[in-house]
Write a protein that holds these residues in place. Structure first.
Motif, short mmCIF file in Angstrom:
data_model
loop_
_atom_site.label_atom_id
_atom_site.label_comp_id
_atom_site.label_asym_id
_atom_site.label_seq_id
_atom_site.Cartn_x
_atom_site.Cartn_y
_atom_site.Cartn_z
N GLU A 19 0.71 -1.20 0.04
CA GLU A 19 0.18 -0.08 0.12
C GLU A 19 0.76 1.31 -0.01
OE1 GLU A 19 -0.05 -1.25 4.34
OE2 GLU A 19 -0.06 -2.46 2.36
N ASN A 20 2.11 1.12 0.42
CA ASN A 20 2.77 2.26 0.23
C ASN A 20 3.84 2.32 -0.94
OD1 ASN A 20 2.35 3.33 2.89
ND2 ASN A 20 3.50 1.99 3.78
N ARG A 21 3.75 1.54 -1.87
CA ARG A 21 4.59 1.45 -2.89
C ARG A 21 4.47 2.63 -3.88
NH1 ARG A 21 5.86 -3.58 -6.01
NH2 ARG A 21 7.57 -2.97 -7.38
N GLU A 22 3.29 3.20 -3.99
CA GLU A 22 2.99 4.52 -4.60
C GLU A 22 3.87 5.53 -4.12
OE1 GLU A 22 1.18 4.95 -7.58
OE2 GLU A 22 1.15 2.68 -7.80
N LEU A 23 4.27 5.64 -3.09
CA LEU A 23 5.13 6.68 -2.54
C LEU A 23 6.42 6.72 -3.10
CD1 LEU A 23 4.42 6.40 1.37
CD2 LEU A 23 3.31 8.21 -0.33
N TYR A 24 7.07 5.72 -3.50
CA TYR A 24 8.08 5.70 -4.05
C TYR A 24 8.31 5.47 -5.52
CZ TYR A 24 9.09 5.36 0.49
OH TYR A 24 9.18 5.85 1.92
#
Length: 158
Positions: free
Chosen positions: A140-145
């Motif tokens: 769920e945090n992949r988009e941040l990078y």
């Protein structure tokens, strides 16, 4: 356009148990070497991938030695904060850290969930970055990078 990229310096004033050398002196020598390489290669920008420091509150005596070395970089120095640069894995704490102090002093420029355009007269590069957050490796945090959108003015996006 030339970049010098390095990461995980973990600057600290004490020696890790497993080190037989003087860790601080070794890291300072490495910073000086990076500075020399950046000059000899005519680098336009320095990029640091996080964990400049081993803890957010390194001592003032450490900073007294680090600041003059970082000030000798003649090109802009951009960095993101890693988990060791902030308190409690919380990027909101950055202004209370020594890395935050370097940013306030203009010695380094911290990229924090933003994109900036870097130019050398011929090429434009979009530089984006996100600080470390707890659980960064979760799906769920992949988009941040990821670079979501390339600025139309940019030739390349990092």
């Amino acid at each position: 356009m030339r970049f010098i990229y390095f990461t995980d310096s973990h600057i600290r004033g004490t020696n890790p148990k497993s080190r037989t050398d003087n860790f601080f002196e070794t890291v300072m020598d490495k910073l000086r070497e990076i500075q020399e390489v950046s000059l000899s290669w005519n680098a336009d920008y320095i990029l640091h991938g996080g964990d400049l420091f081993d803890r957010p509150d390194v001592s003032i005596s450490v900073m007294n030695d680090v600041i003059p070395v970082l000030q000798k970089f003649t090109m802009p120095f951009y960095a993101i904060s890693g988990n060791h640069d902030i308190y409690g894995h919380n990027p909101i704490t950055l202004p209370r850290t020594m890395m935050g102090l370097l940013n306030t002093l203009g010695i380094i420029h911290i990229i924090n969930d933003e994109s900036i355009l870097l130019e050398d007269g011929e090429t434009t590069v979009q530089l984006s970055g996100s600080p470390y957050i707890y659980g960064l490796d979760r799906e769920e945090n992949r988009e941040l990078y990821l670079v979501k959108e390339k600025d139309p003015k940019a030739d390349f996006a990092i």
